[in-house]
Design a protein around this motif. Sequence first.
Motif, PDB file in Angstrom:
ATOM      1  N   PHE A   1      -6.696 -19.895  13.554  1.00  0.00           N
ATOM      2  CA  PHE A   1      -6.101 -18.742  12.897  1.00  0.00           C
ATOM      3  C   PHE A   1      -6.071 -18.916  11.384  1.00  0.00           C
ATOM      4  CE2 PHE A   1      -4.126 -15.836  15.974  1.00  0.00           C
ATOM      5  CZ  PHE A   1      -4.442 -16.503  17.145  1.00  0.00           C
ATOM      6  N   GLY A   2      -6.197 -17.801  10.678  1.00  0.00           N
ATOM      7  CA  GLY A   2      -5.909 -17.784   9.259  1.00  0.00           C
ATOM      8  C   GLY A   2      -4.407 -17.727   9.037  1.00  0.00           C
ATOM      9  N   ALA A   3      -4.009 -17.829   7.774  1.00  0.00           N
ATOM     10  CA  ALA A   3      -2.574 -17.854   7.437  1.00  0.00           C
ATOM     11  C   ALA A   3      -1.964 -16.461   7.396  1.00  0.00           C
ATOM     12  CB  ALA A   3      -2.362 -18.559   6.103  1.00  0.00           C
ATOM     13  N   GLY A   4      -2.802 -15.425   7.498  1.00  0.00           N
ATOM     14  CA  GLY A   4      -2.283 -14.068   7.585  1.00  0.00           C
ATOM     15  C   GLY A   4      -2.265 -13.313   6.269  1.00  0.00           C
ATOM     16  N   THR A   5      -2.268 -11.979   6.387  1.00  0.00           N
ATOM     17  CA  THR A   5      -2.065 -11.077   5.240  1.00  0.00           C
ATOM     18  C   THR A   5      -0.836 -10.246   5.541  1.00  0.00           C
ATOM     19  OG1 THR A   5      -4.420 -10.887   4.676  1.00  0.00           O
ATOM     20  CG2 THR A   5      -2.977  -9.090   3.979  1.00  0.00           C
ATOM     21  N   ARG A   6       0.182 -10.354   4.675  1.00  0.00           N
ATOM     22  CA  ARG A   6       1.403  -9.570   4.866  1.00  0.00           C
ATOM     23  C   ARG A   6       1.221  -8.222   4.202  1.00  0.00           C
ATOM     24  NH1 ARG A   6       2.977 -14.179   3.114  1.00  0.00           N
ATOM     25  NH2 ARG A   6       3.669 -13.404   1.104  1.00  0.00           N
ATOM     26  N   LEU A   7       1.251  -7.178   5.011  1.00  0.00           N
ATOM     27  CA  LEU A   7       1.041  -5.819   4.515  1.00  0.00           C
ATOM     28  C   LEU A   7       2.344  -5.032   4.574  1.00  0.00           C
ATOM     29  CD1 LEU A   7      -0.826  -3.452   3.663  1.00  0.00           C
ATOM     30  CD2 LEU A   7      -1.140  -2.986   6.086  1.00  0.00           C
ATOM     31  N   LYS A   8       2.656  -4.407   3.453  1.00  0.00           N
ATOM     32  CA  LYS A   8       3.809  -3.489   3.428  1.00  0.00           C
ATOM     33  C   LYS A   8       3.306  -2.120   2.999  1.00  0.00           C
ATOM     34  CE  LYS A   8       8.533  -3.056   1.748  1.00  0.00           C
ATOM     35  NZ  LYS A   8       9.609  -3.682   0.956  1.00  0.00           N
ATOM     36  N   VAL A   9       3.539  -1.124   3.825  1.00  0.00           N
ATOM     37  CA  VAL A   9       3.176   0.246   3.498  1.00  0.00           C
ATOM     38  C   VAL A   9       4.436   0.960   3.037  1.00  0.00           C
ATOM     39  CG1 VAL A   9       2.185   2.402   4.341  1.00  0.00           C
ATOM     40  CG2 VAL A   9       1.328   0.220   5.202  1.00  0.00           C
TER      41      VAL A   9
ATOM     42  N   ARG B   1      -7.527   2.779   7.197  1.00  0.00           N
ATOM     43  CA  ARG B   1      -7.691   4.082   6.546  1.00  0.00           C
ATOM     44  C   ARG B   1      -6.394   4.875   6.709  1.00  0.00           C
ATOM     45  NH1 ARG B   1      -9.077   8.607   9.125  1.00  0.00           N
ATOM     46  NH2 ARG B   1      -9.852   7.472  10.946  1.00  0.00           N
ATOM     47  N   ASP B   2      -5.984   5.600   5.666  1.00  0.00           N
ATOM     48  CA  ASP B   2      -4.799   6.463   5.738  1.00  0.00           C
ATOM     49  C   ASP B   2      -3.585   5.669   6.245  1.00  0.00           C
ATOM     50  OD1 ASP B   2      -3.891   9.394   7.737  1.00  0.00           O
ATOM     51  OD2 ASP B   2      -3.187   8.726   5.757  1.00  0.00           O
ATOM     52  N   ALA B   3      -3.223   4.641   5.503  1.00  0.00           N
ATOM     53  CA  ALA B   3      -2.165   3.726   5.943  1.00  0.00           C
ATOM     54  C   ALA B   3      -0.864   4.463   6.251  1.00  0.00           C
ATOM     55  CB  ALA B   3      -1.935   2.671   4.864  1.00  0.00           C
ATOM     56  N   GLN B   4      -0.217   4.052   7.340  1.00  0.00           N
ATOM     57  CA  GLN B   4       1.060   4.617   7.767  1.00  0.00           C
ATOM     58  C   GLN B   4       2.137   3.526   7.725  1.00  0.00           C
ATOM     59  OE1 GLN B   4       1.262   8.069   8.630  1.00  0.00           O
ATOM     60  NE2 GLN B   4      -0.762   7.880   7.624  1.00  0.00           N
ATOM     61  N   LEU B   5       3.385   3.961   7.694  1.00  0.00           N
ATOM     62  CA  LEU B   5       4.503   3.005   7.612  1.00  0.00           C
ATOM     63  C   LEU B   5       4.454   2.003   8.765  1.00  0.00           C
ATOM     64  CD1 LEU B   5       7.400   5.430   6.607  1.00  0.00           C
ATOM     65  CD2 LEU B   5       6.100   3.894   5.115  1.00  0.00           C
ATOM     66  N   GLU B   6       4.031   2.474   9.947  1.00  0.00           N
ATOM     67  CA  GLU B   6       4.018   1.591  11.116  1.00  0.00           C
ATOM     68  C   GLU B   6       2.889   0.554  11.071  1.00  0.00           C
ATOM     69  OE1 GLU B   6       3.767   4.924  11.249  1.00  0.00           O
ATOM     70  OE2 GLU B   6       2.172   5.558  12.636  1.00  0.00           O
TER      71      GLU B   6
ATOM     72  N   LEU C   1       0.824  -1.198   0.000  1.00  0.00           N
ATOM     73  CA  LEU C   1       0.000   0.000   0.000  1.00  0.00           C
ATOM     74  C   LEU C   1       0.859   1.249   0.000  1.00  0.00           C
ATOM     75  CD1 LEU C   1      -2.782  -0.407   2.773  1.00  0.00           C
ATOM     76  CD2 LEU C   1      -3.102  -0.319   0.291  1.00  0.00           C
ATOM     77  N   GLN C   2       0.426   2.238  -0.743  1.00  0.00           N
ATOM     78  CA  GLN C   2       1.073   3.542  -0.672  1.00  0.00           C
ATOM     79  C   GLN C   2       0.621   4.220   0.624  1.00  0.00           C
ATOM     80  OE1 GLN C   2       2.785   4.118  -3.685  1.00  0.00           O
ATOM     81  NE2 GLN C   2       3.910   5.725  -2.634  1.00  0.00           N
TER      82      GLN C   2
END
Lengths: 111, 109
Positions: free
Chosen positions: B99-107, B75-80, B13-14
Amino acid sequence: DMKVTQMPRYLIKRMGENVLLECGQDMSHETMYWYRQDPGLGLQLIYISYDVDSNSEGDIPKGYRVSRKKREHFSLILDSAKTNQTSVYFCASSLEQNTLYFGAGTRLSVL
Amino acid sequence: GDKVKQSPSALSLQEGTNSALRCNFSIAATTVQWFLQNPRGSLINLFYLVPGTKENGRLKSAFDSKESYSTLHIRDAQLEDSGTYFCAAVGAGNYKYVFGAGTRLKVIA
């Protein structure tokens, strides 16, 4: 201060050695859990404890056993560790079905 | 098959944009929890949900037990916000969260 404490944080063992992972919580939660986390698989439940001496298998109990002699402590034991038990182990506690509180994890390597 | 299926598995995500993560359940879930695992490996509680919605700052989560899914909106994704997001579900009278296997998010900036 609500806390789940795991010891040790890092551990290296040789195949066939016994392993003891310890977990403590200061919230008087009846329910405690041991999960393992492997890449791409999320967290898998090994054992759950509903209270002292009231333990139940999770989804992957083979090769593990647990001990809960005091409400605040829950131990995970690997008798004769295997290389495929290399993983990150998380302990958690909860009040009944409520919020899970996790410890920081123990990274175990079995060589 | 997977009792808790998360999508997407990974997301970039930007900074400043919005996104939604989803969990679908093949169990009769009555309670859902969302966690963030930060880059140091710590699991942080985000939401505990019975059917309905909750909001906390830039995060909002909904759980529909009849349609067997839950969503987490950022909303308004931040680096952290970077890390892996996990959902976990349990059925009535059962304490064994799955548990699910997860979603890896990179901002990214």
